[in-house]
Design a protein around this motif. Sequence first.
Motif, PDB file in Angstrom:
ATOM      1  N   ASP A 152       0.818  -1.212   0.000  1.00  0.00           N
ATOM      2  CA  ASP A 152       0.000   0.000   0.000  1.00  0.00           C
ATOM      3  C   ASP A 152       0.857   1.269   0.000  1.00  0.00           C
ATOM      4  O   ASP A 152       0.382   2.340  -0.399  1.00  0.00           O
ATOM      5  CB  ASP A 152      -0.929   0.013   1.218  1.00  0.00           C
ATOM      6  CG  ASP A 152      -2.092  -0.970   1.067  1.00  0.00           C
ATOM      7  OD1 ASP A 152      -2.310  -1.456  -0.065  1.00  0.00           O
ATOM      8  OD2 ASP A 152      -2.751  -1.260   2.077  1.00  0.00           O
ATOM      9  N   GLN A 153       2.113   1.148   0.470  1.00  0.00           N
ATOM     10  CA  GLN A 153       3.000   2.311   0.533  1.00  0.00           C
ATOM     11  C   GLN A 153       3.874   2.447  -0.712  1.00  0.00           C
ATOM     12  O   GLN A 153       4.595   3.444  -0.849  1.00  0.00           O
ATOM     13  CB  GLN A 153       3.911   2.208   1.772  1.00  0.00           C
ATOM     14  CG  GLN A 153       3.183   2.062   3.088  1.00  0.00           C
ATOM     15  CD  GLN A 153       2.192   3.175   3.338  1.00  0.00           C
ATOM     16  OE1 GLN A 153       2.541   4.353   3.150  1.00  0.00           O
ATOM     17  NE2 GLN A 153       0.980   2.840   3.760  1.00  0.00           N
ATOM     18  N   TRP A 183       4.229   1.448 -10.318  1.00  0.00           N
ATOM     19  CA  TRP A 183       5.017   0.233 -10.525  1.00  0.00           C
ATOM     20  C   TRP A 183       4.122  -0.869 -11.076  1.00  0.00           C
ATOM     21  O   TRP A 183       2.950  -0.964 -10.709  1.00  0.00           O
ATOM     22  CB  TRP A 183       5.622  -0.230  -9.207  1.00  0.00           C
ATOM     23  CG  TRP A 183       6.801   0.559  -8.750  1.00  0.00           C
ATOM     24  CD1 TRP A 183       7.143   1.834  -9.113  1.00  0.00           C
ATOM     25  CD2 TRP A 183       7.794   0.125  -7.815  1.00  0.00           C
ATOM     26  NE1 TRP A 183       8.273   2.232  -8.453  1.00  0.00           N
ATOM     27  CE2 TRP A 183       8.705   1.205  -7.660  1.00  0.00           C
ATOM     28  CE3 TRP A 183       8.002  -1.039  -7.089  1.00  0.00           C
ATOM     29  CZ2 TRP A 183       9.804   1.125  -6.812  1.00  0.00           C
ATOM     30  CZ3 TRP A 183       9.098  -1.126  -6.245  1.00  0.00           C
ATOM     31  CH2 TRP A 183       9.987  -0.056  -6.111  1.00  0.00           C
ATOM     32  N   PRO A 184       4.662  -1.760 -11.919  1.00  0.00           N
ATOM     33  CA  PRO A 184       3.875  -2.909 -12.397  1.00  0.00           C
ATOM     34  C   PRO A 184       3.434  -3.786 -11.231  1.00  0.00           C
ATOM     35  O   PRO A 184       4.141  -3.902 -10.227  1.00  0.00           O
ATOM     36  CB  PRO A 184       4.854  -3.664 -13.314  1.00  0.00           C
ATOM     37  CG  PRO A 184       5.891  -2.647 -13.683  1.00  0.00           C
ATOM     38  CD  PRO A 184       6.005  -1.723 -12.508  1.00  0.00           C
ATOM     39  N   GLU A 185       2.248  -4.386 -11.345  1.00  0.00           N
ATOM     40  CA  GLU A 185       1.718  -5.223 -10.269  1.00  0.00           C
ATOM     41  C   GLU A 185       2.691  -6.329  -9.838  1.00  0.00           C
ATOM     42  O   GLU A 185       2.899  -6.543  -8.644  1.00  0.00           O
ATOM     43  CB  GLU A 185       0.383  -5.834 -10.691  1.00  0.00           C
ATOM     44  CG  GLU A 185      -0.779  -4.853 -10.707  1.00  0.00           C
ATOM     45  CD  GLU A 185      -1.180  -4.403  -9.311  1.00  0.00           C
ATOM     46  OE1 GLU A 185      -0.873  -5.119  -8.335  1.00  0.00           O
ATOM     47  OE2 GLU A 185      -1.786  -3.326  -9.194  1.00  0.00           O
ATOM     48  N   ALA A 195       6.101  -8.736  -5.718  1.00  0.00           N
ATOM     49  CA  ALA A 195       7.367  -9.373  -5.365  1.00  0.00           C
ATOM     50  C   ALA A 195       8.103  -8.585  -4.282  1.00  0.00           C
ATOM     51  O   ALA A 195       8.630  -9.159  -3.322  1.00  0.00           O
ATOM     52  CB  ALA A 195       8.247  -9.524  -6.606  1.00  0.00           C
ATOM     53  N   SER A 196       8.135  -7.263  -4.426  1.00  0.00           N
ATOM     54  CA  SER A 196       8.855  -6.427  -3.449  1.00  0.00           C
ATOM     55  C   SER A 196       8.201  -6.487  -2.072  1.00  0.00           C
ATOM     56  O   SER A 196       8.890  -6.594  -1.046  1.00  0.00           O
ATOM     57  CB  SER A 196       8.906  -4.979  -3.940  1.00  0.00           C
ATOM     58  OG  SER A 196       9.590  -4.887  -5.166  1.00  0.00           O
TER      59      SER A 196
END
Length: 269
Positions: free
Chosen positions: A81-82, A87-89, A94-95
Amino acid sequence: MADGRDLLEGKATLNAMAGGVASGAVLAVLFPMDVIKTHVQTAEFDRRVLLPRLYRGFTPAIVEHSLNRYMLFGISTIIRDQMPQQWPEPARDASSGFGAALIKTICLHPLDTIKCRWQLGQPRYDLNGLYNGFSAAATRSAGGMAIWLAARNHLERVLPDENSSRSARVPSFLVSDNARHFLSGAIASMLTDLATFPFDTLKKNLQAAPSGKGASMVGFSSMTSQLLRNGGILRFYHGYSLRLTMVGLKGAMDNVVFVYCKRYLEPFI
């Protein structure tokens, strides 16, 4: 109401509670397979194991596993959420999965070490070396969660559903919500395990290594060399056939039960 395609959709508390309840329930059913796998991985498997012994280490396992998923899904939701929305989903999934898994491993690794030792029948009150195998565990957990979350959410989005099946003539039982959740969970879990299983074998052997007074410490590199000498790269995959079956089944069941729990709990949270 969420359709289950995005695991991290909704409140962090909801995802955390659904993850903890679902994983604890599934583990209770599949725990004997995990005990056998641990014995095979550490080369201490005894075919004379009786049913009562198949639940050795159940208490710390159920506590650790439920807390594990509670923290993973809750922290992953907060992290994602932050993150930048542009960015790609898959990158966001992954991050957030990587960061959450690293945090939970730092917190829960001692419980996992105790579970491993109890399964092997080692002294229950030995609290030495509870962070043995941490580097292997962190590598496996963080990398594995990054792969699993990205793969799971991607599969949930691309697998056929009732709308797409009308033109493709896909059998209806293959496009139900439960079938999609089952397949997504199974495939994502098996792909993740193929990539990270050697780190699990390494972790188990480091956790089971002697850690009391007078015992010499066994490090990551020395244990890796020892296992390679004792069987080459295939030594890291001892117990893998059983593991692959368990991982696929557990991943599928986890995903189905998670979505069900999330839908049930959503009105109350």
